[in-house]
Design a protein around this motif. Structure first.
Motif, PDB file in Angstrom:
ATOM      1  N   GLN A  93      45.344  49.001  87.872  1.00  0.00           N
ATOM      2  CA  GLN A  93      46.136  48.964  89.097  1.00  0.00           C
ATOM      3  C   GLN A  93      45.499  49.898  90.124  1.00  0.00           C
ATOM      4  OE1 GLN A  93      50.514  48.638  88.727  1.00  0.00           O
ATOM      5  NE2 GLN A  93      50.500  50.695  89.596  1.00  0.00           N
ATOM      6  N   VAL A  94      45.304  49.397  91.330  1.00  0.00           N
ATOM      7  CA  VAL A  94      44.716  50.210  92.400  1.00  0.00           C
ATOM      8  C   VAL A  94      45.742  50.349  93.516  1.00  0.00           C
ATOM      9  CG1 VAL A  94      42.812  50.450  94.034  1.00  0.00           C
ATOM     10  CG2 VAL A  94      42.419  49.313  91.830  1.00  0.00           C
ATOM     11  N   ASP A  95      46.040  51.584  93.876  1.00  0.00           N
ATOM     12  CA  ASP A  95      46.974  51.824  94.969  1.00  0.00           C
ATOM     13  C   ASP A  95      46.313  51.416  96.280  1.00  0.00           C
ATOM     14  OD1 ASP A  95      48.122  53.465  97.248  1.00  0.00           O
ATOM     15  OD2 ASP A  95      49.547  53.948  95.647  1.00  0.00           O
ATOM     16  N   GLU A  96      46.965  50.529  97.022  1.00  0.00           N
ATOM     17  CA  GLU A  96      46.339  49.983  98.235  1.00  0.00           C
ATOM     18  C   GLU A  96      46.054  51.058  99.275  1.00  0.00           C
ATOM     19  OE1 GLU A  96      48.408  46.655  99.885  1.00  0.00           O
ATOM     20  OE2 GLU A  96      48.372  45.562  97.986  1.00  0.00           O
ATOM     21  N   ILE A  97      46.898  52.081  99.326  1.00  0.00           N
ATOM     22  CA  ILE A  97      46.736  53.103 100.367  1.00  0.00           C
ATOM     23  C   ILE A  97      45.783  54.207  99.920  1.00  0.00           C
ATOM     24  CG2 ILE A  97      47.947  54.837 101.749  1.00  0.00           C
ATOM     25  CD1 ILE A  97      50.420  52.801 101.378  1.00  0.00           C
ATOM     26  N   THR A  98      46.073  54.802  98.750  1.00  0.00           N
ATOM     27  CA  THR A  98      45.262  55.954  98.315  1.00  0.00           C
ATOM     28  C   THR A  98      44.004  55.532  97.560  1.00  0.00           C
ATOM     29  OG1 THR A  98      46.413  56.106  96.204  1.00  0.00           O
ATOM     30  CG2 THR A  98      47.346  57.346  98.060  1.00  0.00           C
ATOM     31  N   LYS A  99      43.968  54.272  97.119  1.00  0.00           N
ATOM     32  CA  LYS A  99      42.869  53.754  96.283  1.00  0.00           C
ATOM     33  C   LYS A  99      42.827  54.419  94.914  1.00  0.00           C
ATOM     34  CE  LYS A  99      41.509  50.885  99.402  1.00  0.00           C
ATOM     35  NZ  LYS A  99      42.270  49.642  99.380  1.00  0.00           N
ATOM     36  N   ASP A 100      43.896  55.149  94.542  1.00  0.00           N
ATOM     37  CA  ASP A 100      43.961  55.744  93.214  1.00  0.00           C
ATOM     38  C   ASP A 100      44.012  54.626  92.168  1.00  0.00           C
ATOM     39  OD1 ASP A 100      43.957  58.267  94.248  1.00  0.00           O
ATOM     40  OD2 ASP A 100      46.123  58.593  94.052  1.00  0.00           O
ATOM     41  N   VAL A 101      43.307  54.844  91.078  1.00  0.00           N
ATOM     42  CA  VAL A 101      43.241  53.835  90.019  1.00  0.00           C
ATOM     43  C   VAL A 101      44.092  54.297  88.836  1.00  0.00           C
ATOM     44  CG1 VAL A 101      41.700  52.631  88.410  1.00  0.00           C
ATOM     45  CG2 VAL A 101      40.927  53.140  90.742  1.00  0.00           C
ATOM     46  N   SER A 102      44.866  53.378  88.282  1.00  0.00           N
ATOM     47  CA  SER A 102      45.644  53.658  87.076  1.00  0.00           C
ATOM     48  C   SER A 102      45.436  52.537  86.080  1.00  0.00           C
ATOM     49  CB  SER A 102      47.136  53.733  87.386  1.00  0.00           C
ATOM     50  OG  SER A 102      47.441  54.864  88.134  1.00  0.00           O
ATOM     51  N   LEU A 103      45.558  52.874  84.803  1.00  0.00           N
ATOM     52  CA  LEU A 103      45.622  51.859  83.759  1.00  0.00           C
ATOM     53  C   LEU A 103      47.092  51.724  83.383  1.00  0.00           C
ATOM     54  CD1 LEU A 103      42.835  52.243  81.059  1.00  0.00           C
ATOM     55  CD2 LEU A 103      43.138  50.433  82.734  1.00  0.00           C
ATOM     56  N   MET A 104      47.595  50.507  83.421  1.00  0.00           N
ATOM     57  CA  MET A 104      48.964  50.234  83.006  1.00  0.00           C
ATOM     58  C   MET A 104      48.895  49.580  81.630  1.00  0.00           C
ATOM     59  SD  MET A 104      50.621  51.246  85.662  1.00  0.00           S
ATOM     60  CE  MET A 104      52.268  50.657  85.291  1.00  0.00           C
ATOM     61  N   VAL A 105      49.531  50.199  80.651  1.00  0.00           N
ATOM     62  CA  VAL A 105      49.535  49.636  79.308  1.00  0.00           C
ATOM     63  C   VAL A 105      50.932  49.105  79.018  1.00  0.00           C
ATOM     64  CG1 VAL A 105      49.370  50.169  76.844  1.00  0.00           C
ATOM     65  CG2 VAL A 105      47.714  51.153  78.442  1.00  0.00           C
ATOM     66  N   THR A 106      51.003  47.838  78.637  1.00  0.00           N
ATOM     67  CA  THR A 106      52.266  47.237  78.205  1.00  0.00           C
ATOM     68  C   THR A 106      52.121  46.927  76.726  1.00  0.00           C
ATOM     69  OG1 THR A 106      52.518  46.203  80.367  1.00  0.00           O
ATOM     70  CG2 THR A 106      53.908  45.355  78.602  1.00  0.00           C
ATOM     71  N   ASP A 107      53.095  47.341  75.935  1.00  0.00           N
ATOM     72  CA  ASP A 107      53.017  47.108  74.499  1.00  0.00           C
ATOM     73  C   ASP A 107      54.437  46.955  73.964  1.00  0.00           C
ATOM     74  OD1 ASP A 107      51.976  46.812  71.953  1.00  0.00           O
ATOM     75  OD2 ASP A 107      51.105  48.816  71.830  1.00  0.00           O
ATOM     76  N   PHE A 108      54.537  46.618  72.691  1.00  0.00           N
ATOM     77  CA  PHE A 108      55.831  46.446  72.042  1.00  0.00           C
ATOM     78  C   PHE A 108      55.844  47.266  70.768  1.00  0.00           C
ATOM     79  CE2 PHE A 108      55.433  42.837  74.738  1.00  0.00           C
ATOM     80  CZ  PHE A 108      56.718  42.401  75.031  1.00  0.00           C
ATOM     81  N   ALA A 109      57.008  47.826  70.443  1.00  0.00           N
ATOM     82  CA  ALA A 109      57.143  48.568  69.193  1.00  0.00           C
ATOM     83  C   ALA A 109      58.592  48.492  68.726  1.00  0.00           C
ATOM     84  CB  ALA A 109      56.737  50.028  69.400  1.00  0.00           C
TER      85      ALA A 109
END
Length: 129
Positions: free
Chosen positions: A87-103
């Motif tokens: 995921q890249v923030d459109e304004i700050t250009k900060d990059v994040s990894l979004m992890v979706t999982d199940f447990a």
């Protein structure tokens, strides 16, 4: 059978989306941080740790953006998967990894900790601490 609970965690990460995508979508990239070794034949990925291995099917991927897998051991539970999304923030250009999982309900904290360890390995490999 207990229904697994979906959870999502965000990890800010200092790296370009293009580079990150190589690490989340290719066997060689995944074997740098996710498991000891990774083999793939088409959509079937085999993840190897010490003396165990797990197979996952690549459900979908979008270049530079995300990958989605389902563990074959969970084949009877078709609603669960794990997804790693850039995921890249459109304004700050900060990059994040979004992890979706199940447990399972009582294993969510443990699952989150596992992901935190994995992503910390990834950051180490990327030199993004």
């Amino acid at each position: 059978m207990d229904d697994k609970v979906k959870f999502e965690i965000e990890f800010p990460i200092q790296a370009s989306p293009q580079l990150l995508y190589q690490y989340i979508s290719t066997p060689s990239g995944l074997s740098e941080w996710f498991s000891d070794n990774v083999n793939s034949r088409g959509e079937l990925f085999t993840f190897i740790w010490d003396d165990s291995e797990e197979q996952a099917k690549l459900l979908s991927k979008k270049a530079g953006e995300r990958v989605k897998f389902r563990w074959l051991a969970d084949e009877d539970d078709t609603s669960s998967f794990f997804e790693i999304r850039i995921q890249v923030d459109e304004i700050t250009k900060d990059v994040s990894l979004m992890v979706t999982d199940f447990a399972e309900d009582d294993e969510i904290d443990e699952a989150k900790m596992l992901w935190e360890n994995q992503i910390s390995d990834l950051k180490h490999v990327l030199g993004s601490v």
